[in-house]
Design a protein around this motif. Structure first.
Motif, mmCIF file in Angstrom:
data_model
loop_
_atom_site.group_PDB
_atom_site.id
_atom_site.type_symbol
_atom_site.label_atom_id
_atom_site.label_comp_id
_atom_site.label_asym_id
_atom_site.label_seq_id
_atom_site.Cartn_x
_atom_site.Cartn_y
_atom_site.Cartn_z
ATOM 1 N N GLU A 128 0.831 -1.202 0.000
ATOM 2 C CA GLU A 128 0.000 0.000 0.000
ATOM 3 C C GLU A 128 0.868 1.255 0.000
ATOM 4 O OE1 GLU A 128 -3.482 2.125 2.709
ATOM 5 O OE2 GLU A 128 -3.011 -0.006 2.988
ATOM 6 N N ASN A 129 1.897 1.270 0.846
ATOM 7 C CA ASN A 129 2.814 2.413 0.856
ATOM 8 C C ASN A 129 3.571 2.515 -0.467
ATOM 9 O OD1 ASN A 129 2.142 3.175 3.462
ATOM 10 N ND2 ASN A 129 3.790 1.979 4.405
ATOM 11 N N PHE A 130 3.923 1.367 -1.026
ATOM 12 C CA PHE A 130 4.657 1.363 -2.288
ATOM 13 C C PHE A 130 3.794 1.913 -3.420
ATOM 14 C CE2 PHE A 130 6.492 -0.617 -6.115
ATOM 15 C CZ PHE A 130 7.836 -0.258 -5.954
ATOM 16 N N ALA A 131 2.502 1.592 -3.408
ATOM 17 C CA ALA A 131 1.594 2.112 -4.434
ATOM 18 C C ALA A 131 1.530 3.638 -4.385
ATOM 19 C CB ALA A 131 0.201 1.508 -4.266
ATOM 20 N N PHE A 148 -2.079 3.593 -9.857
ATOM 21 C CA PHE A 148 -1.568 2.317 -9.370
ATOM 22 C C PHE A 148 -2.134 1.990 -7.998
ATOM 23 C CE2 PHE A 148 1.795 4.079 -12.112
ATOM 24 C CZ PHE A 148 1.922 3.050 -13.036
ATOM 25 N N VAL A 149 -2.528 0.734 -7.817
ATOM 26 C CA VAL A 149 -2.928 0.252 -6.496
ATOM 27 C C VAL A 149 -2.119 -0.975 -6.074
ATOM 28 C CG1 VAL A 149 -5.267 1.173 -6.691
ATOM 29 C CG2 VAL A 149 -4.815 -1.186 -7.395
ATOM 30 N N THR A 150 -1.465 -1.634 -7.030
ATOM 31 C CA THR A 150 -0.592 -2.770 -6.720
ATOM 32 C C THR A 150 0.732 -2.622 -7.454
ATOM 33 O OG1 THR A 150 -1.226 -4.224 -8.559
ATOM 34 C CG2 THR A 150 -2.620 -4.269 -6.586
ATOM 35 N N SER A 151 1.728 -3.338 -6.970
ATOM 36 C CA SER A 151 3.063 -3.290 -7.576
ATOM 37 C C SER A 151 3.200 -4.208 -8.778
ATOM 38 C CB SER A 151 4.111 -3.701 -6.534
ATOM 39 O OG SER A 151 3.871 -5.032 -6.087
ATOM 40 N N THR A 152 2.229 -5.100 -8.963
ATOM 41 C CA THR A 152 2.370 -6.191 -9.924
ATOM 42 C C THR A 152 1.523 -6.064 -11.178
ATOM 43 O OG1 THR A 152 0.596 -7.437 -8.855
ATOM 44 C CG2 THR A 152 2.863 -7.831 -8.067
ATOM 45 N N GLY A 153 0.355 -5.438 -11.060
ATOM 46 C CA GLY A 153 -0.608 -5.450 -12.145
ATOM 47 C C GLY A 153 -1.561 -6.624 -12.051
ATOM 48 N N TYR A 154 -1.340 -7.490 -11.066
ATOM 49 C CA TYR A 154 -2.272 -8.592 -10.811
ATOM 50 C C TYR A 154 -3.610 -7.979 -10.415
ATOM 51 C CZ TYR A 154 -3.748 -13.240 -9.148
ATOM 52 O OH TYR A 154 -4.393 -14.438 -8.985
ATOM 53 N N PRO A 155 -4.722 -8.511 -10.946
ATOM 54 C CA PRO A 155 -6.035 -7.910 -10.642
ATOM 55 C C PRO A 155 -6.270 -7.780 -9.134
ATOM 56 C CG PRO A 155 -6.252 -9.566 -12.362
ATOM 57 C CD PRO A 155 -4.841 -9.669 -11.857
ATOM 58 N N ALA A 156 -6.523 -6.561 -8.681
ATOM 59 C CA ALA A 156 -6.686 -6.318 -7.244
ATOM 60 C C ALA A 156 -7.825 -7.137 -6.651
ATOM 61 C CB ALA A 156 -6.917 -4.831 -7.001
ATOM 62 N N SER A 157 -8.879 -7.347 -7.423
ATOM 63 C CA SER A 157 -10.040 -8.077 -6.912
ATOM 64 C C SER A 157 -9.738 -9.551 -6.642
ATOM 65 C CB SER A 157 -11.196 -7.980 -7.909
ATOM 66 O OG SER A 157 -10.812 -8.532 -9.166
ATOM 67 N N GLY A 158 -8.642 -10.042 -7.204
ATOM 68 C CA GLY A 158 -8.290 -11.442 -7.019
ATOM 69 C C GLY A 158 -7.301 -11.702 -5.907
ATOM 70 N N LEU A 159 -6.995 -10.680 -5.104
ATOM 71 C CA LEU A 159 -5.964 -10.819 -4.075
ATOM 72 C C LEU A 159 -6.507 -11.315 -2.724
ATOM 73 C CD1 LEU A 159 -3.776 -7.670 -4.855
ATOM 74 C CD2 LEU A 159 -3.264 -10.066 -5.350
ATOM 75 N N GLN A 161 -7.489 -12.020 0.759
ATOM 76 C CA GLN A 161 -7.274 -11.278 2.007
ATOM 77 C C GLN A 161 -6.251 -10.152 1.858
ATOM 78 O OE1 GLN A 161 -6.336 -14.419 1.399
ATOM 79 N NE2 GLN A 161 -4.660 -15.129 2.729
ATOM 80 N N PHE A 162 -5.591 -10.094 0.712
ATOM 81 C CA PHE A 162 -4.578 -9.067 0.502
ATOM 82 C C PHE A 162 -5.060 -7.964 -0.443
ATOM 83 C CE2 PHE A 162 -2.326 -13.053 1.475
ATOM 84 C CZ PHE A 162 -1.647 -12.650 2.616
ATOM 85 N N ILE A 163 -6.375 -7.884 -0.642
ATOM 86 C CA ILE A 163 -6.921 -6.822 -1.487
ATOM 87 C C ILE A 163 -6.492 -5.466 -0.933
ATOM 88 C CG2 ILE A 163 -9.052 -5.665 -2.194
ATOM 89 C CD1 ILE A 163 -10.382 -8.351 -2.401
ATOM 90 N N PRO A 164 -5.969 -4.595 -1.768
ATOM 91 C CA PRO A 164 -5.480 -3.299 -1.269
ATOM 92 C C PRO A 164 -6.611 -2.398 -0.795
ATOM 93 C CG PRO A 164 -5.387 -3.381 -3.672
ATOM 94 C CD PRO A 164 -5.727 -4.766 -3.212
ATOM 95 N N ASN A 165 -6.282 -1.550 0.142
ATOM 96 C CA ASN A 165 -7.248 -0.594 0.677
ATOM 97 C C ASN A 165 -7.253 0.644 -0.216
ATOM 98 O OD1 ASN A 165 -9.074 0.713 2.342
ATOM 99 N ND2 ASN A 165 -7.481 1.532 3.691
ATOM 100 N N ALA A 166 -7.746 0.453 -1.425
ATOM 101 C CA ALA A 166 -7.777 1.538 -2.406
ATOM 102 C C ALA A 166 -8.893 1.258 -3.401
ATOM 103 C CB ALA A 166 -6.444 1.644 -3.140
ATOM 104 N N GLU A 167 -9.399 2.315 -4.006
ATOM 105 C CA GLU A 167 -10.464 2.167 -4.986
ATOM 106 C C GLU A 167 -9.894 1.808 -6.353
ATOM 107 O OE1 GLU A 167 -12.946 5.563 -5.174
ATOM 108 O OE2 GLU A 167 -13.529 5.491 -3.055
ATOM 109 N N GLY A 168 -10.659 1.031 -7.102
ATOM 110 C CA GLY A 168 -10.301 0.762 -8.478
ATOM 111 C C GLY A 168 -9.125 -0.191 -8.641
ATOM 112 N N ASP A 169 -8.524 -0.148 -9.808
ATOM 113 C CA ASP A 169 -7.402 -1.026 -10.126
ATOM 114 C C ASP A 169 -6.409 -0.247 -10.980
ATOM 115 O OD1 ASP A 169 -5.822 -3.296 -10.294
ATOM 116 O OD2 ASP A 169 -7.521 -4.619 -10.704
ATOM 117 N N ASN A 170 -5.282 -0.869 -11.270
ATOM 118 C CA ASN A 170 -4.245 -0.194 -12.039
ATOM 119 C C ASN A 170 -4.740 0.198 -13.428
ATOM 120 O OD1 ASN A 170 -2.761 -0.947 -9.836
ATOM 121 N ND2 ASN A 170 -1.174 -2.034 -10.967
ATOM 122 N N LEU A 171 -4.371 1.409 -13.845
ATOM 123 C CA LEU A 171 -4.666 1.902 -15.186
ATOM 124 C C LEU A 171 -3.434 2.619 -15.728
ATOM 125 C CD1 LEU A 171 -8.266 3.394 -14.686
ATOM 126 C CD2 LEU A 171 -7.680 1.350 -16.010
#
Length: 413
Positions: A128-131, A148-159, A161-171
């Motif tokens: 989260e801090n890295f994003a 950006f919400v993740t460092s990887t581009g892996y779909p945030a909705s598929g994470l 228990q590790f879903i980021p505390n942020a809206e949306g996904d990487n664009l």
């Protein structure tokens, strides 16, 4: 200054290119000039092309001394979860210790999501801090339409228990992808030494837990869609993003960056990239407009005030080289703007700037407004000019005064 025809825009659909992708762009990185664009400002899921930002921030952290390639990183629960379920991965075990260099290679060559997460956590404590750092860097370098919400581009909705505390996904847009790739290539060229590795074994070839990392960039010269000169940079694929690729290649002293997003198949992303690269190398070349240390015809000297000499010899500080369309070379020439110069003048001192004047019809545009200004090079003094003595300057002033009066009288008749 850089003088260009008014209203110019980069070529949107050159003859012979019919791209079957959602968006695309082609750029010459030393200048940032756009050679082709299509829907380049449309924000789309970038998939693992996201990792280019993680690469950039890792390279910067190493360069600044914040981290070291030899730092040992202990795999967290999140990293281990990615190692079990996270798409492309090197199967990091819980508590497994690997170096930053090993993790970076796994990310850059094999797009390993678990390795990428561990780099993010090592640099910023949490993803989260890295994003947040990713978004700060994006704003800093002019990526105006990316998020950006993740460092990887892996779909945030598929994470899970590790879903980021942020809206949306990487664009990310194709244009922003090119800006990001350019930042890596121009400031950290060593990244290409890793991105060009066709395959490598994680944990070592002799380890019973080895993972063969085949580079997903199948356009590397030795791989299935090999293209001469390709040495990077990053592929990406998810259901939402489809198939994406930020590529780069160098031939005959010219490098280009290409981005394609939203191709329907893995093969198609490379086929469309090949179209772009072929067009770029067949139609453009680098041309030297001004040569370092060589006087420019018509701008050999610059006036100097209060000097022992009235003028200073002027030369370019470095080469001024720009991409030009083949057979359009004659329409480019150097243009010089000078500044007020007062003695004493040191050898190598800046006394003006050199830009490019273009009188042709080729369409031109740059990634960022500042890129056009940065094409310019300094005009510098070839040798020093000492300050004139009081007596010399006094008699020079008298002479100028008399000449001025004479010219005024002459002008009356």
């Amino acid at each position: 200054m850089l003088a260009l025809p008014s209203g110019n825009q980069a070529e949107a659909a050159p003859a012979g290119i019919n791209l079957e992708v959602k968006s695309a762009i082609m750029v010459e990185p030393t200048t940032g000039r756009i050679l082709y664009k299509m829907n380049e400002n449309e924000a789309l899921p970038p998939a693992s092309m996201t990792k280019m930002m993680t690469e950039l921030l890792t390279l910067e952290a190493v360069k600044s001394g914040k981290i070291s390639w030899d730092d040992k990183v202990k795999t967290s629960e999140y990293g281990h979860w990615m190692g079990r379920y996270g798409g492309s991965r090197v199967y990091l075990g819980l508590g497994e210790v690997r170096t930053v260099k090993e993790l970076y290679e796994a990310m850059a060559i094999y797009s390993a999501n678990d390795a990428t997460v561990m780099l993010a956590e090592h640099i910023s404590g949490t993803e989260e801090n890295f994003a947040k750092l990713m978004n700060q860097k994006a704003a800093e370098i002019g990526m105006d339409n990316s998020y950006f919400v993740t460092s990887t581009g892996y779909p945030a909705s598929g994470l899970k228990q590790f879903i980021p505390n942020a809206e949306g996904d990487n664009l990310m847009t194709a244009k922003d992808s090119a800006i990001l790739a350019r930042e890596i290539i121009m400031n950290h060229p060593e990244a290409l030494e890793i991105s060009s590795i066709p395959r490598k074994f994680f944990r070592g070839e002799d380890s019973p837990q080895k993972v063969r990392m085949d580079n997903w960039n199948f356009m590397l010269p030795s791989l299935v869609y090999g293209f001469e000169g390709v040495d990077g940079l990053k592929t990406g694929h998810t259901d939402a993003a489809k198939y994406c690729f930020t590529g780069t290649a160098e031939r005959n002293g010219m490098r280009i960056i290409t981005v394609v997003m939203g191709a329907e198949t893995e093969a198609k992303r490379f086929a469309e990239t090949k179209k772009l690269m072929t067009h770029g190398f067949n139609n453009y070349k680098m041309q030297t407009i001004a040569t370092q240390g060589k006087e420019i015809e018509g701008f050999e000297t610059v006036e100097v005030r209060k000097g022992k000499e009235l003028e200073a010899r002027a030369i370019p500080e470095r080469n001024l080289v720009v991409p030009v369309r083949i057979d359009d070379e004659a329409n480019y020439k150097p243009v010089v703007t000078t500044q007020e110069v007062i003695a004493p003048v040191k050898k190598g001192q800046s006394i003006g700037k050199i830009g490019v004047e273009y009188s042709g019809e080729d369409l031109q545009e740059y990634l960022r407004p500042t890129d056009q200004e940065q094409v310019m090079v300094q005009l510098v003094a070839k040798e020093e000019v000492e300050k004139g003595g009081m007596v010399r300057l006094f008699f020079r002033a008298i002479k100028s005064f008399v000449v001025g009066i004479f010219d005024s009288i002459t002008g009356m008749f």
